[in-house]
Design an enzyme around this catalytic site. Structure first.
Site, mmCIF file in Angstrom:
data_model
loop_
_atom_site.group_PDB
_atom_site.id
_atom_site.type_symbol
_atom_site.label_atom_id
_atom_site.label_comp_id
_atom_site.label_asym_id
_atom_site.label_seq_id
_atom_site.Cartn_x
_atom_site.Cartn_y
_atom_site.Cartn_z
ATOM 1 C CG ASP A 126 8.932 12.834 13.613
ATOM 2 O OD1 ASP A 126 8.034 13.760 13.405
ATOM 3 O OD2 ASP A 126 9.116 12.288 14.825
ATOM 4 C CE1 TYR A 142 1.732 16.810 16.002
ATOM 5 C CE2 TYR A 142 1.078 18.344 14.271
ATOM 6 C CZ TYR A 142 1.353 18.258 15.355
ATOM 7 O OH TYR A 142 1.448 19.143 16.463
ATOM 8 C CE LYS A 199 4.255 11.374 20.302
ATOM 9 N NZ LYS A 199 2.894 12.126 21.005
#
Ligand code: KE4
Length: 429
Positions: free
Chosen positions: A236, A141, A264
């Protein structure tokens, strides 16, 4: 109001009562606790219940909630103004730090979410190469940009199909979705369309189908194929960056990407993410080049303050060694508790993230993840929640520890798991 009352009220004005779908507990059932506050490794909900937190806001809270140095940095920044929409010295400081820490990062652009980072990186790779096709992997994702909300088409080499309503097939068709860890499929894709492929985007450690580690040689093969065919390799690292080590998965596995995305941890819990990499590629980004990208709150001073304070803390000597040891102790304790209860279970950790699996060995692909006993996980999840342990509310998510998780929290979690595994085994009948 209690959690149930808040959830009912929330659903009147917010779709599903939440501002991000996974928070609605639909995968595990039940009512999500509405969090009132958090400190260190602990959450407190609207009813005053306390939980040991293994979600950590889905990764950012690596130094624990409300760390005094992070809070005071944000408070000081707020007192100087919330947003200017103009360059600041703090942005230069963070950019220089990231270019020092992150392999392959020669220049970096700050944005406000992981989705923005990956969406921009894909657009940049397409603008730099003049190609349209991208490769992603099933179970990975990368946020909710149209090009990345795509599932495998029929057969590994055909075009992608939208995995969300609202994504035009004309967009999805440029995205090819291949099985994670399947190098043969990647070789075949490049053999068939190599010169049309703008980029590969990959989670170097997959954390969005539960935790799936890269198989031996997988990342190196992606690196070699990208180089050979002039495609941009995008790692990613929104989840793995500063989570699996100070230099992320790129540093851990010795891979130098062409572009890398962060999120994050880099924002310490505030809206801050980034994309960056090779100087010649980043030279294509506006205002230098033709690839447009912008953001009102990009490089926001409060987010910078939280990010810089967090990065200062994670650079302290032994930080990642202790974090990895915490995750390792936790997973080993859970495996032993499951063994004693006779429940088929496995677990693994990489850096400060971990995966829990109701199957006898750690999965190496999405297919193996899907073969896990999800019903058993859901029973286990609620048995743990009832004992004050807050795991990710889905069998398809990774878990996270922080430097605030100490022996007390880990031992209490393992004790709770011993009880929860017995419940899980009993209710399975
Ligand atoms: P955000 O747009 O949610 O900041 O980042 C998207 C993203 C990009 N890349 C990776 C590897 C990610 O893990 C994410 C977001 N991760 C999810 C957790 N599975 C965020 C939680 C949520 O969607 O609410």
């Amino acid at each position: 109001m209690n959690n149930a009352e808040l959830f009912a009220r929330a659903q009147l004005t917010i779709p599903g009562g939440v501002n991000s779908p996974v928070r609605a507990f639909r995968a595990v059932g039940g009512t999500p606790p509405f969090i009132r506050s958090a400190n260190g490794a602990w959450l407190t909900d609207a009813e005053g219940r306390r939980y040991i937190d293994y979600v950590g806001s889905w990764g950012p809270m690596i130094v624990g909630h409300a760390h005094p140095q992070v809070v005071s940095a944000v408070q000081a920044a707020a007192a100087a103004g919330l947003s200017y929409g103009a360059p600041t010295a703090a942005e230069v400081e963070l950019a220089e730090l990231l270019c020092m820490l992150v392999p392959g990062m020669e220049q970096v652009r700050l944005v406000s979410s992981g989705t923005e980072a990956t969406m921009s990186a894909v657009r940049l790779a397409r603008g730099f190469t003049g190609r349209d096709a991208i490769i992603k992997f099933d179970g990975c994702y990368h946020g909710h940009a149209d090009s990345l909300l795509v599932k495998a088409g029929s057969g590994a080499l055909t075009f992608g199909q939208p995995s969300s309503a609202g994504v035009p097939t004309d967009v999805a068709k440029h995205t090819r979705v291949l099985p994670y860890n399947d190098i043969a499929a990647v070789n075949a894709a490049f053999a068939e369309a190599g010169e049309r492929i703008a980029a590969i985007i990959v989670e170097p450690v997959a954390g969005n189908m539960n935790l799936v580690a890269p198989s031996e040689g997988f990342l190196a093969s992606l690196r070699a194929l990208s180089t050979r065919h002039g495609a941009v390799l995008i790692l990613d690292e929104v989840m793995t960056g500063l989570r699996v080590g100070l230099r992320g998965a790129a540093g851990r596995y010795g891979i130098t990407p062409d572009l890398v995305t962060l999120g994050k941890v880099v924002g310490g819990g505030m809206p801050l993410a980034a994309f960056g990499g090779r100087r010649d590629i980043m030279a294509c980004v506006a205002p230098l080049g033709p690839v447009y990208q912008a953001g009102t709150l990009s490089g926001n001073p409060l987010a910078l303050a939280a990010g810089l304070a967090t990065l200062n803390l994670v650079q302290s000597p032994g930080f990642y060694e202790r974090l990895e040891e915490t995750a390792r102790t936790l997973t080993a304790g859970l495996v032993e508790a499951a063994r004693q209860a006779g429940v088929p279970f496995s677990a693994q950790s990489i850096g400060g993230m971990f995966g829990l699996y109701f199957r006898s060995s750690a999965p190496r692909s999405l297919a193996e993840v899907l073969a896990c006993d999800t019903a058993a996980f859901n029973r286990f999840f609620h048995a743990m929640l009832a004992q004050g342990v807050y795991l990710a509310p889905s069998a398809f998510e990774a878990g996270f520890v922080s430097s605030a998780h100490g022996e007390v929290e880990i031992e209490r979690t393992i004790e709770a798991a011993s009880q929860a595994f017995r419940t899980t085994a009993r209710d399975a009948c």
